[in-house]
Design a protein around this motif. Structure first.
Motif, PDB file in Angstrom:
ATOM      1  N   THR A 141      13.924  93.354  21.504  1.00 51.57           N
ATOM      2  CA  THR A 141      13.936  94.715  22.025  1.00 51.57           C
ATOM      3  C   THR A 141      15.162  95.500  21.545  1.00 51.57           C
ATOM      4  OG1 THR A 141      14.988  93.915  24.067  1.00 51.57           O
ATOM      5  CG2 THR A 141      12.594  94.102  24.064  1.00 51.57           C
ATOM      6  N   ASN A 142      16.293  94.825  21.368  1.00 53.25           N
ATOM      7  CA  ASN A 142      17.472  95.527  20.866  1.00 53.25           C
ATOM      8  C   ASN A 142      17.325  95.899  19.394  1.00 53.25           C
ATOM      9  OD1 ASN A 142      19.853  95.794  22.875  1.00 53.25           O
ATOM     10  ND2 ASN A 142      19.034  93.753  23.290  1.00 53.25           N
ATOM     11  N   LEU A 143      16.672  95.060  18.609  1.00 57.53           N
ATOM     12  CA  LEU A 143      16.374  95.432  17.227  1.00 57.53           C
ATOM     13  C   LEU A 143      15.500  96.679  17.194  1.00 57.53           C
ATOM     14  CD1 LEU A 143      15.743  91.918  15.638  1.00 57.53           C
ATOM     15  CD2 LEU A 143      17.376  93.605  14.774  1.00 57.53           C
ATOM     16  N   GLU A 144      14.461  96.669  18.014  1.00 55.25           N
ATOM     17  CA  GLU A 144      13.538  97.804  18.035  1.00 55.25           C
ATOM     18  C   GLU A 144      14.227  99.072  18.546  1.00 55.25           C
ATOM     19  OE1 GLU A 144       9.466  95.131  18.722  1.00 55.25           O
ATOM     20  OE2 GLU A 144      10.428  96.178  20.407  1.00 55.25           O
ATOM     21  N   ALA A 145      15.133  98.900  19.505  1.00 50.61           N
ATOM     22  CA  ALA A 145      15.871 100.062  20.011  1.00 50.61           C
ATOM     23  C   ALA A 145      16.760 100.662  18.935  1.00 50.61           C
ATOM     24  CB  ALA A 145      16.726  99.653  21.216  1.00 50.61           C
ATOM     25  N   ASN A 146      17.143  99.848  17.955  1.00 49.43           N
ATOM     26  CA  ASN A 146      17.949 100.336  16.825  1.00 49.43           C
ATOM     27  C   ASN A 146      17.084 100.791  15.650  1.00 49.43           C
ATOM     28  OD1 ASN A 146      20.262  99.739  18.229  1.00 49.43           O
ATOM     29  ND2 ASN A 146      21.200  98.565  16.599  1.00 49.43           N
ATOM     30  N   GLY A 147      15.782 100.868  15.883  1.00 44.46           N
ATOM     31  CA  GLY A 147      14.879 101.318  14.829  1.00 44.46           C
ATOM     32  C   GLY A 147      14.573 100.261  13.785  1.00 44.46           C
ATOM     33  N   LYS A 148      14.810  98.989  14.103  1.00 44.96           N
ATOM     34  CA  LYS A 148      14.543  97.895  13.172  1.00 44.96           C
ATOM     35  C   LYS A 148      13.272  97.159  13.568  1.00 44.96           C
ATOM     36  CE  LYS A 148      18.662  98.853  11.570  1.00 44.96           C
ATOM     37  NZ  LYS A 148      18.853  99.646  10.329  1.00 44.96           N
ATOM     38  N   ASP A 149      12.748  96.375  12.633  1.00 51.64           N
ATOM     39  CA  ASP A 149      11.595  95.535  12.934  1.00 51.64           C
ATOM     40  C   ASP A 149      12.051  94.405  13.866  1.00 51.64           C
ATOM     41  OD1 ASP A 149       9.614  93.338  12.677  1.00 51.64           O
ATOM     42  OD2 ASP A 149       8.679  94.677  11.216  1.00 51.64           O
ATOM     43  N   GLY A 150      11.381  94.237  14.983  1.00 53.34           N
ATOM     44  CA  GLY A 150      11.825  93.270  15.978  1.00 53.34           C
ATOM     45  C   GLY A 150      11.151  91.924  15.926  1.00 53.34           C
ATOM     46  N   GLU A 171       2.387  96.658  39.771  1.00 47.65           N
ATOM     47  CA  GLU A 171       2.634  95.773  38.630  1.00 47.65           C
ATOM     48  C   GLU A 171       4.140  95.532  38.474  1.00 47.65           C
ATOM     49  OE1 GLU A 171       1.572  95.413  33.840  1.00 47.65           O
ATOM     50  OE2 GLU A 171       1.090  97.240  34.963  1.00 47.65           O
ATOM     51  N   PHE A 172       4.536  94.285  38.598  1.00 48.11           N
ATOM     52  CA  PHE A 172       5.955  93.944  38.502  1.00 48.11           C
ATOM     53  C   PHE A 172       6.451  94.170  37.079  1.00 48.11           C
ATOM     54  CE2 PHE A 172       9.539  91.195  37.679  1.00 48.11           C
ATOM     55  CZ  PHE A 172      10.301  91.276  38.834  1.00 48.11           C
ATOM     56  N   HIS A 173       7.611  94.811  36.958  1.00 42.97           N
ATOM     57  CA  HIS A 173       8.189  95.033  35.641  1.00 42.97           C
ATOM     58  C   HIS A 173       9.689  95.261  35.750  1.00 42.97           C
ATOM     59  CE1 HIS A 173       7.069  99.021  37.217  1.00 42.97           C
ATOM     60  NE2 HIS A 173       8.146  99.472  36.588  1.00 42.97           N
ATOM     61  N   MET A 174      10.399  94.967  34.680  1.00 41.32           N
ATOM     62  CA  MET A 174      11.832  95.201  34.616  1.00 41.32           C
ATOM     63  C   MET A 174      12.102  96.658  34.263  1.00 41.32           C
ATOM     64  SD  MET A 174      12.988  92.366  35.416  1.00 41.32           S
ATOM     65  CE  MET A 174      12.397  90.686  35.525  1.00 41.32           C
ATOM     66  N   LEU A 175      13.210  97.163  34.751  1.00 45.44           N
ATOM     67  CA  LEU A 175      13.594  98.539  34.475  1.00 45.44           C
ATOM     68  C   LEU A 175      14.516  98.622  33.261  1.00 45.44           C
ATOM     69  CD1 LEU A 175      14.133  99.785  38.130  1.00 45.44           C
ATOM     70  CD2 LEU A 175      12.165 100.190  36.636  1.00 45.44           C
ATOM     71  N   GLU A 176      14.809  99.845  32.865  1.00 47.09           N
ATOM     72  CA  GLU A 176      15.637 100.041  31.675  1.00 47.09           C
ATOM     73  C   GLU A 176      17.057  99.564  31.927  1.00 47.09           C
ATOM     74  OE1 GLU A 176      16.718 103.473  28.350  1.00 47.09           O
ATOM     75  OE2 GLU A 176      15.760 104.043  30.248  1.00 47.09           O
ATOM     76  N   ASN A 177      17.580  98.837  30.954  1.00 44.66           N
ATOM     77  CA  ASN A 177      18.940  98.319  31.024  1.00 44.66           C
ATOM     78  C   ASN A 177      19.933  99.487  30.997  1.00 44.66           C
ATOM     79  OD1 ASN A 177      21.526  97.205  30.035  1.00 44.66           O
ATOM     80  ND2 ASN A 177      20.356  95.302  29.845  1.00 44.66           N
ATOM     81  N   ARG A 178      20.833  99.515  31.959  1.00 44.82           N
ATOM     82  CA  ARG A 178      21.768 100.629  32.062  1.00 44.82           C
ATOM     83  C   ARG A 178      22.757 100.676  30.895  1.00 44.82           C
ATOM     84  NH1 ARG A 178      23.728 100.936  38.419  1.00 44.82           N
ATOM     85  NH2 ARG A 178      21.724 101.548  39.318  1.00 44.82           N
ATOM     86  N   GLU A 179      23.047  99.526  30.312  1.00 41.27           N
ATOM     87  CA  GLU A 179      23.995  99.479  29.194  1.00 41.27           C
ATOM     88  C   GLU A 179      23.312  99.534  27.836  1.00 41.27           C
ATOM     89  OE1 GLU A 179      28.099  97.273  29.998  1.00 41.27           O
ATOM     90  OE2 GLU A 179      26.393  95.906  30.016  1.00 41.27           O
ATOM     91  N   LYS A 180      22.043  99.159  27.771  1.00 36.80           N
ATOM     92  CA  LYS A 180      21.323  99.104  26.503  1.00 36.80           C
ATOM     93  C   LYS A 180      20.124 100.038  26.567  1.00 36.80           C
ATOM     94  CE  LYS A 180      23.812  95.755  24.629  1.00 36.80           C
ATOM     95  NZ  LYS A 180      24.571  95.902  23.364  1.00 36.80           N
TER      96      LYS A 180
END
Length: 532
Positions: free
Chosen positions: A327-336, A418-427
């Motif tokens: 997910t961090n790769l994708e957040a940086n616009g890279k192939d994850g 539906e259970f899900h994680m929220l957006e990371n405050r630092e990332k």
């Protein structure tokens, strides 16, 4: 006591100097709280986890405790205040938190122990756990655990072996919150495709992949040679099993003490297998396929460089980190898309580390109460364990109908309930994956666990690959000779490893210096003490 504690600090300093990974890397299974995840959904009928036990015990409940934690517990930036507030509500006690920077954690632990102003509880990796236990810094929780409900729950879940693995001469001075876990090697799939390569299965193929990633154009930016094959947080890790960030180079080598098949303790640094590992790393470094900043990298440095496509091969924690990296790769616009490699032939098996443990210090005024009302509920199978596993509702997770990352390629829509994680405050652009306890590594069954909904496929696949291809690392006990010599010994080993890998001296020169600088003498003294 003070003299012994100083010797422990020397041993700690030696580990901290091992090479770039900052002194910590503990990672509850390697994760830092910046990628932690979360939940506080009630899973037991009682809202107060301590209420059911307070009436059947004469153990006094603490009103307030102080804990020292690393980055595997939520930081302030990631909702620590809300997490601790919820924990205090469930446990019915005030909790003061000391949280140094993750990469400097053990430096601060050492300074704190030396100061004499000890917290009630602290997290320790196996490297520090054995030393501090031997020196009397830690409270012996053996009897408290033997008669506890926690033991019953762990036994029922098949976790007895994990607990036995952290015993020292049969005694228990710390409690793991989860299994140890270990690292697998992740390779960027797009880079393999761009270079026309298959997944490597042996060292020759692995090295050829690194060379292609270093000299070619694996990231597809039209420039050859502006990337590296592999990077790591140091040429050697700062905690056991030490080799887990560069396993393909170490292979069967062990730079520290281990128990041989015949039951005797040995120092792997003195064996031919270690010399061969140094030759492999030195040759690869000379060829330029290893990131030259590896010596000084911390784990966060490596992650950021990986997300920026500076290198293509990263050995890091199995399980939830597969999702974090993606997910961090994708957040940086890279192939994850990442390929988790089965261990190459020469490696055979990855190493399952001895887990970090929660320890009560011998300075604690009411250790029995801290064990019963803080340590035990962490794995209660209900509300408190849920909190330590998933965090706080509305901060780290939710069941509300909503869309995350709207208008981006990572957009995700969730239905009501539906259970899900929220957006990371630092990332920004990523979701939390867990809190302190990885649900895939739990030692007690968690009621109403939303793991099937919360754990991504790549995390499950990575964890399964590791579990199918790992062996347990040894917990090395501490002796007086270990306390006296191992700090200087490890500092010497690390200096020699760095010099050899960077081409400053030859392998033969390194072992001559090892002999002349008392390394062989110290090593033998420690081996002899371990084998008594």
């Amino acid at each position: 006591m003070k003299k012994k504690v100083v010797s422990v600090l020397m041993a700690a300093a030696m580990v901290a100097g091992m090479a770039g990974c900052g002194s910590s890397n503990t990672g509850n299974a390697g994760t830092t709280n910046s990628n932690a995840s979360t939940n506080n959904e009630a899973t037991t009928e009682s809202g107060d986890a301590s209420a059911s036990t307070a009436t059947d015990s004469d153990v006094e409940k603490p009103e307030e405790i102080t804990i020292m934690v690393d980055g595997t517990v939520f930081t302030q930036e990631n909702g620590q205040a809300e997490f601790i507030a919820k924990l205090e509500d469930l446990l019915g006690m005030k909790i003061n938190v000391i949280q140094p920077d993750h990469d400097a954690y053990y430096d601060v632990v050492g300074q704190t122990v030396a100061s004499g102003d000890w917290p009630d509880v602290m997290i320790l990796s196996s490297t520090y756990y054995a030393g501090y236990a031997e020196q009397g810094v830690l409270w012996d929780m053996t009897d408290a655990y033997a008669s506890s409900d926690l033991k019953t729950r762990q036994d029922a879940y098949g976790s007895t072996g994990v607990i036995d693995g952290v015993r020292l001469d049969g005694k228990l001075y710390g409690m793991p919150a989860a299994r140890g876990n270990g690292c697998v090697t992740y390779v960027k799939k797009a880079w393999l495709d761009n270079c026309g390569l298959d997944v490597p299965t042996n060292y020759d193929e692995y090295l050829a992949m690194l060379e292609a990633f270093t000299t070619g154009d694996p990231d597809g930016n039209g420039v050859n040679g502006d990337t590296y094959g592999v990077s790591a947080a140091g040429f050697i890790g700062t905690e056991a099993p030490y080799t887990n960030y560069l396993p393909e180079f170490y292979q069967d080598a062990n730079p520290s003490f281990y128990k041989a098949e015949d039951g005797t303790w040995k120092d792997g640094f003195t064996e031919d297998s270690m010399k061969s590992a140094l030759e492999r790393m030195a040759a690869a470094y000379k060829e330029g396929v290893i990131d030259p900043t590896t010596l000084t990298n911390g784990t966060s440095d490596c992650r950021n460089k990986f997300y920026d496509d500076s290198f293509g091969v990263f050995t890091y924690w199995a399980g939830t980190w597969a999702t974090n990296l993606k997910t961090n790769l994708e957040a940086n616009g890279k192939d994850g898309e990442l390929v988790a490699l089965p261990p190459i032939a020469e490696v055979g098996q990855y190493l399952d580390r001895v887990p970090p443990v929660w320890c009560i210090t011998s300075a604690c005024e009411n250790p029995e109460g801290v064990f019963k009302y803080f340590i035990e509920p962490m794995q209660d199978g209900g509300d408190v364990q849920f909190l330590w596993t998933y965090g706080v509702e509305g901060i780290h997770w939710s069941t509300a109908a909503e869309t995350l990352f709207a208008g981006t390629e990572n957009e995700k829509t969730y239905a009501d309930g539906e259970f899900h994680m929220l957006e990371n405050r630092e990332k920004e652009g990523t979701q939390y994956t867990k809190a302190h306890i990885d649900p895939m590594l739990a030692l007690v069954e968690l009621a109403n666990d939303p793991q099937e909904e919360s754990v991504a496929a790549e995390a499950k696949e990575s964890a399964q690959l590791f579990n199918d291809n790992c062996k347990a690392a040894d917990l090395v006990p501490t002796t007086d000779e270990m306390s006296e010599y191992n700090g200087d010994l490890t500092t010497l080993k690390n200096e020699l490893i760095a010099k050899v890998v960077m081409g400053e001296i030859t392998v033969d020169d390194a072992y001559a210096q090892f002999e002349s600088n008392h390394g062989a003498e110290w090593s033998q003294a420690i081996v002899d003490s371990l084998n008594k």
